[in-house]
Motif scaffolding. Structure first.
Motif, PDB file in Angstrom:
ATOM      1  N   GLU A   1      55.437  39.924  63.853  1.00 17.82           N
ATOM      2  CA  GLU A   1      55.989  39.168  62.673  1.00 17.82           C
ATOM      3  C   GLU A   1      55.808  37.566  63.045  1.00 17.82           C
ATOM      4  O   GLU A   1      55.341  36.841  62.123  1.00 17.82           O
ATOM      5  N   ASN A   2      55.738  37.031  64.392  1.00 19.62           N
ATOM      6  CA  ASN A   2      55.690  35.871  64.651  1.00 19.62           C
ATOM      7  C   ASN A   2      54.208  35.369  64.537  1.00 19.62           C
ATOM      8  O   ASN A   2      54.007  34.292  64.250  1.00 19.62           O
TER       9      ASN A   2
ATOM     10  N   ALA B   1      53.473  35.017  60.955  1.00 16.65           N
ATOM     11  CA  ALA B   1      53.991  33.635  60.523  1.00 16.65           C
ATOM     12  C   ALA B   1      53.264  32.343  61.047  1.00 16.65           C
ATOM     13  O   ALA B   1      53.157  31.555  60.148  1.00 16.65           O
ATOM     14  N   SER B   2      52.626  32.713  62.033  1.00 13.89           N
ATOM     15  CA  SER B   2      51.816  31.510  62.745  1.00 13.89           C
ATOM     16  C   SER B   2      50.291  31.422  61.831  1.00 13.89           C
ATOM     17  O   SER B   2      50.031  30.442  61.409  1.00 13.89           O
TER      18      SER B   2
ATOM     19  N   ARG C   1      50.266  32.105  58.661  1.00 12.62           N
ATOM     20  CA  ARG C   1      50.715  31.690  57.374  1.00 12.62           C
ATOM     21  C   ARG C   1      50.943  30.224  57.530  1.00 12.62           C
ATOM     22  O   ARG C   1      50.491  29.383  56.541  1.00 12.62           O
TER      23      ARG C   1
ATOM     24  N   ARG D   1      60.072  31.412  55.030  1.00 12.13           N
ATOM     25  CA  ARG D   1      59.206  32.397  55.770  1.00 12.13           C
ATOM     26  C   ARG D   1      57.691  32.234  55.318  1.00 12.13           C
ATOM     27  O   ARG D   1      56.780  32.312  56.115  1.00 12.13           O
ATOM     28  N   ALA D   2      57.499  32.019  53.977  1.00 13.65           N
ATOM     29  CA  ALA D   2      56.158  31.779  53.544  1.00 13.65           C
ATOM     30  C   ALA D   2      55.653  30.809  54.053  1.00 13.65           C
ATOM     31  O   ALA D   2      54.294  30.739  54.522  1.00 13.65           O
ATOM     32  N   MET D   3      56.264  29.700  54.405  1.00 16.56           N
ATOM     33  CA  MET D   3      55.671  28.312  54.786  1.00 16.56           C
ATOM     34  C   MET D   3      55.526  28.433  56.285  1.00 16.56           C
ATOM     35  O   MET D   3      54.927  27.543  56.997  1.00 16.56           O
ATOM     36  N   GLY D   4      55.560  29.562  56.883  1.00 15.71           N
ATOM     37  CA  GLY D   4      55.345  29.956  58.389  1.00 15.71           C
ATOM     38  C   GLY D   4      56.394  29.742  59.217  1.00 15.71           C
ATOM     39  O   GLY D   4      56.123  29.859  60.386  1.00 15.71           O
ATOM     40  N   ALA D   5      57.794  29.562  58.710  1.00 12.90           N
ATOM     41  CA  ALA D   5      58.920  29.720  59.739  1.00 12.90           C
ATOM     42  C   ALA D   5      59.160  30.818  60.337  1.00 12.90           C
ATOM     43  O   ALA D   5      58.973  32.104  59.409  1.00 12.90           O
ATOM     44  N   THR D   6      59.180  31.148  61.623  1.00 13.39           N
ATOM     45  CA  THR D   6      59.459  32.502  62.242  1.00 13.39           C
ATOM     46  C   THR D   6      60.868  32.859  61.741  1.00 13.39           C
ATOM     47  O   THR D   6      61.747  31.771  61.459  1.00 13.39           O
TER      48      THR D   6
END
Lengths: 226, 409
Positions: free
Chosen positions: A75-76, A79-80, A82, B311-316
């Motif tokens: 998941e991380n 996210a990275s 994205r 989250r879409a912006m890349g926040a974990t």
């Protein structure tokens, strides 16, 4: 740049399953502007989110810049990807109301926890490009709907992504404001060499794209119009 | 704001700003933490002060042992418990003999003078007068408002006698008030915390002043070499019973009894109150925890779409989690501070009023202890808030970002 291979997406469980996407194959080149159109419920936003590694498909493969992003990643890691490669612009600008325009634009940098060397000047440059240089200290509540969308665009570009995914960016805006916003979005992407994928109901927006991908709904073939 | 400043915007900064989005909710969260902190602090303060009072009470009764002339133990106990005056005399050499007995750490002789009937610090009544040796004293010292030894021509007075203003606070100017006792002028220079025991009605003077009075006026039936009791502190590790037996063997004509009788009695009386306080504290913490869970459930539910956008912006998940935890931290820090401030005002500044309302032997902690207790209470309140927030935040993190983004469409 983006490649979708036999993408399928089903919601629900067992006998209450709803197929939204089936066997979607799509290849989008770097710098291309693609419009995704189709009736409500045809899976446009679903497809956009699958491209953006925000949603995992039920079947098929998704490649971003040659890297598979639908499976095999934590998941991380997603996210990275994205954070570094993709910028999202949603129908609602989703600005944090208590942060200034400048702070909202810099939010992805804050969330990434990695400062860009020129983060500040780049943010200022972006705000100038979207015509909001004089509003950097304003709070979102004092901006119009169109101005808020422009802030959201600047925020989506702050991490210098390779792809910009926009979901109904002109939705709920009047025709003139919507056209100006689309023009701005296109110009920014053209200048930066970004790939732009826009989900829209608006035929005018779709007509400006290099290519239109029309989703026809459940159990129907999709077609691409160039 | 300059670019450099905006780049300093961090998660804790965003969280702080986020608190202002729904001030009512943030205020309620802070208020909940404030009440928790105040109750927690108050409960701890009461339990701590009761325990300290019991310790000090044992100390006043001779810490461990009291040496009295044979047959007069009950008179001494009456004086200490209820302030009933006692005529108890024995030679001061007994104190010196007790001091050298094996197992004795400290001795503090006391001389019970005549009861003073009259007015002291605007309070009229009958007040037993006890003379102490300030150099050797370890009995009333824990109760003194100002930690300074008594000097010649000075007296320290019990809490019932006066020197407290209408708000229950120590009224400093009266400490230098003059009082004429047993034909001699004294100045009131120190004040004892309330104990709800006999000591509250007692006036304490320097033993050399008492001897000077006795030498001048034989109506007080005190000889220059007299003392009434010897308070004894036993060396750590020594058995009270063994030391008591050795003292009785070494010093003829005395009876030794342990000062723990009163403490045990009071402790037994206070045990249910302490259990009740612990139980109430536990329930309050549980309720506070449920309240925080409830408030945070509402906060994260209301901001599901925002979570999706982040989250879409890349926040974990971790970053979004931290953001909400920071919000909980700020709210609990503010609430904890407010709660602590209220508790301190109520418990420290108005301690005498509270002690009038609650007839328990309360002895509040010293400043240093109070600071430690305040810090610990704040930490506990913040930890409870954060731990309670974890569950609702975690649940929201399980939400698919795509679903969150499309929330409400």
């Amino acid at each position: 740049m983006i490649e979708l291979k036999a993408i399928g997406k089903t919601y629900g469980k067992r006998n209450k399953q709803r197929v939204v996407l089936a066997q979607v194959n799509l290849k989008i080149e770097a710098g291309e502007f693609v419009a995704v159109t189709g009736p409500s419920g045809s899976g446009k936003t679903t497809l956009l989110c699958i491209m953006g590694a925000l949603l995992q498909p039920t079947s098929g493969e998704v490649y971003m810049d040659g890297q598979r992003v639908d499976s095999g990643l934590t998941e991380n890691e997603r996210a990275s990807i994205r954070s570094e490669k993709i910028g999202f612009v949603f129908q609602f600008p989703a600005l944090i109301p208590t942060l200034t325009v400048m702070e909202n634009v810099l939010l992805p940098i804050t969330l990434a926890g990695k400062a860009l060397d020129d983060g500040g000047s780049w943010a200022r440059q972006l705000l100038a490009q979207v015509g909001l240089s004089d509003r950097e200290d304003s709070l979102p509540g004092t901006l119009s709907g169109g101005e808020q969308r422009r802030v959201a665009i600047a925020r989506a570009l702050i991490r210098r992504p390779k792809v910009l995914l926009a979901d109904e960016p002109t939705g709920a805006l009047d025709l003139d404001t919507g056209n100006k916003l689309m023009e701005l979005l296109q110009n920014l992407c053209r200048e930066a060499g970004l790939t732009l994928v826009v989900v829209t109901h608006d035929p005018t927006v779709a007509s400006k794209a290099n290519r239109e991908v029309k989703l026809l709904g459940i159990n129907q073939e999709y077609k691409q119009t160039i | 704001m300059s670019i450099e400043q905006t780049q300093l915007c961090r998660l804790y900064h965003i969280a702080w700003r986020n608190l202002q989005r729904n001030r009512l909710r943030a205020g309620l969260l802070a208020l909940s933490v404030a009440l928790t902190t105040a109750i927690l602090f108050g409960a701890y303060y009461f339990i701590h002060s009761i325990e300290r009072s019991l310790d000090a009470g044992a100390g006043r009764m001779g810490a461990d042992l009291i040496v009295t002339p044979v047959g007069l133990e009950s008179s001494v106990e009456n004086l200490l418990l209820s302030g009933i005056p006692a005529q108890v005399r024995m030679p001061k050499e007994n104190s010196e003999k007790v001091a050298v007995v094996n197992g004795v750490e400290k001795v503090s002789p006391q001389l019970y003078m005549q009861t003073f009937i009259g007015e002291c610090c605007n309070v009229y009544g009958e007040f037993p007068v006890i003379a102490i040796d300030p150099e050797a004293d370890f009995t009333i010292r824990p109760f003194l408002l100002n930690d300074r030894p008594l000097e010649r021509k000075e007296v320290a007075i019990g809490a019932d006698i006066g020197a407290w203003d209408a708000w229950g606070m120590a009224y400093l100017p009266t400490w230098s008030e003059s009082v004429r006792l047993l034909g001699t002028n004294f100045r009131v220079k120190n004040l004892l915390h309330r104990t709800n025991l006999g000591v509250d009605k007692t006036i304490f003077m320097h033993i050399d002043d008492a001897r000077a009075i006795a030498a001048r006026d034989d109506r007080h039936s005190v000889k220059p070499g007299d003392i009434s009791v010897v308070m004894v502190k036993v060396k750590p590790g020594s058995a009270y019973e063994d030391v008591a037996r050795d003292i009785e063997a070494a010093v003829p004509g005395v009876k030794v009894f342990t000062g723990n009788k009163l403490s045990r009695f009071v402790e037994a009386q206070l045990k249910p109150i302490k259990i009740l306080l612990y139980a109430i504290t536990g329930f309050v913490l549980l309720m506070a925890s449920l309240q925080v869970m409830s408030i945070f459930s509402a906060i994260v539910h209301e901001r599901r779409r925002e979570i999706g956008y982040l989250r879409a912006m890349g926040a974990t998940k971790g970053k979004v989690f931290q953001l909400f935890l920071w919000e909980g931290f700020w709210a609990s820090l503010i609430g904890g501070g407010v709660g602590l401030f209220i508790a301190l005002i109520l418990l420290v500044d108005m301690r005498n009023v509270i002690q009038d309302l609650i007839p328990l032997p309360l002895l509040f902690p010293w400043f240093g202890d109070g600071v430690i207790v305040s810090f610990c209470t704040m930490v506990v309140a913040i930890m409870i808030t954060l731990l309670s927030a974890v569950w609702p935040i975690s649940r929201s993190m399980n939400l698919d970002p795509y679903e969150a983004v499309r929330e409400g469409e």
